[in-house]
Scaffold this active site. Structure first.
Site, mmCIF file in Angstrom:
data_model
loop_
_atom_site.group_PDB
_atom_site.id
_atom_site.type_symbol
_atom_site.label_atom_id
_atom_site.label_comp_id
_atom_site.label_asym_id
_atom_site.label_seq_id
_atom_site.Cartn_x
_atom_site.Cartn_y
_atom_site.Cartn_z
ATOM 1 N N ASP A 115 -18.927 1.616 -4.508
ATOM 2 C CA ASP A 115 -19.648 2.543 -5.375
ATOM 3 C C ASP A 115 -20.168 1.752 -6.575
ATOM 4 O OD1 ASP A 115 -17.489 2.255 -7.098
ATOM 5 O OD2 ASP A 115 -16.927 4.362 -7.108
ATOM 6 N N CYS B 109 -14.143 -0.052 -5.253
ATOM 7 C CA CYS B 109 -14.488 0.978 -6.235
ATOM 8 C C CYS B 109 -13.728 0.621 -7.506
ATOM 9 C CB CYS B 109 -14.226 2.392 -5.721
ATOM 10 S SG CYS B 109 -12.516 2.935 -5.558
ATOM 11 N N THR C 241 -10.762 1.462 -8.612
ATOM 12 C CA THR C 241 -9.362 1.120 -8.336
ATOM 13 C C THR C 241 -9.109 0.764 -6.875
ATOM 14 O OG1 THR C 241 -8.935 3.431 -7.818
ATOM 15 C CG2 THR C 241 -8.532 2.721 -10.113
ATOM 16 N N HIS D 150 1.921 -5.732 9.198
ATOM 17 C CA HIS D 150 2.650 -4.503 9.539
ATOM 18 C C HIS D 150 1.722 -3.343 9.897
ATOM 19 C CE1 HIS D 150 6.682 -5.535 7.316
ATOM 20 N NE2 HIS D 150 6.218 -6.551 8.038
ATOM 21 N N HIS E 230 6.122 -2.321 14.773
ATOM 22 C CA HIS E 230 4.891 -2.136 13.999
ATOM 23 C C HIS E 230 3.797 -1.516 14.864
ATOM 24 C CE1 HIS E 230 6.722 -3.958 10.617
ATOM 25 N NE2 HIS E 230 6.860 -5.151 11.192
#
Ligand code: RB5
Length: 147
Positions: A8, A70, A72, A103, A139
């Site tokens: 963004d 973005c 965060t 994982h 996993h």
């Protein structure tokens, strides 16, 4: 590797370098092919639209993996993770980037321009691209349960 890249407007936020073009150039320097999913400037846009574009590119096979940016990494990861088959991981340490691959078989890496300096973003990309899924039964079973 072919990598879909979306962001963004936070990827173009001042001060400092504009992260989206800098990270796309970094990927190209490493020899990767980048599929540009926008945005391409500082005008305010909505992160769900760009999370979706990268998810669509990965799910359609236009790119093997995706990278999202973005403020965060959080909003755009939530958007991408609304798609079955997308495992988008917000990472801010090298250990998170490594474990997201080993994982979780994360096929989309999400970074935050406001939380993670450019050099660390590059390092996280290095680790995330270089680390294979462990393939260990426990996993794989858990990833399978994600659908
Ligand atoms: C945009 O201002 C900001 O909210 C967005 O980039 C992101 O941080 C949301 O999670």
């Amino acid at each position: 590797m072919k990598i879909a890249f979306g962001s963004d407007h936070a990827g173009y936020e001042d001060p400092g370098p504009h992260f989206k073009p800098a990270l796309m150039a970094y990927l190209e320097e490493l020899g990767h092919e980048v599929v540009d999913c926008g945005t391409n400037g500082p005008d305010s846009v909505d992160y769900p639209d760009f999370g979706q574009k990268v998810a669509d590119a990965v799910l359609a096979g236009q790119a093997e993996r995706g990278i999202l940016l973005c403020g965060t990494g959080i909003g755009i990861s939530i958007a991408a993770n609304r798609n079955r088959g997308i495992r988008a991981a917000v990472c801010c340490t090298e250990e998170m980037a490594q474990l997201a691959r080993e994982h979780n078989d994360a096929n989309v890496l999400c970074l935050g321009k406001r939380t993670t300096p450019l050099d660390r973003c590059k390092k996280l990309i290095d680790v995330w691209l270089a680390t294979p899924f462990s393939g260990q039964e426990r996993h794989q079973r858990r990833v399978d349960k994600l659908g």
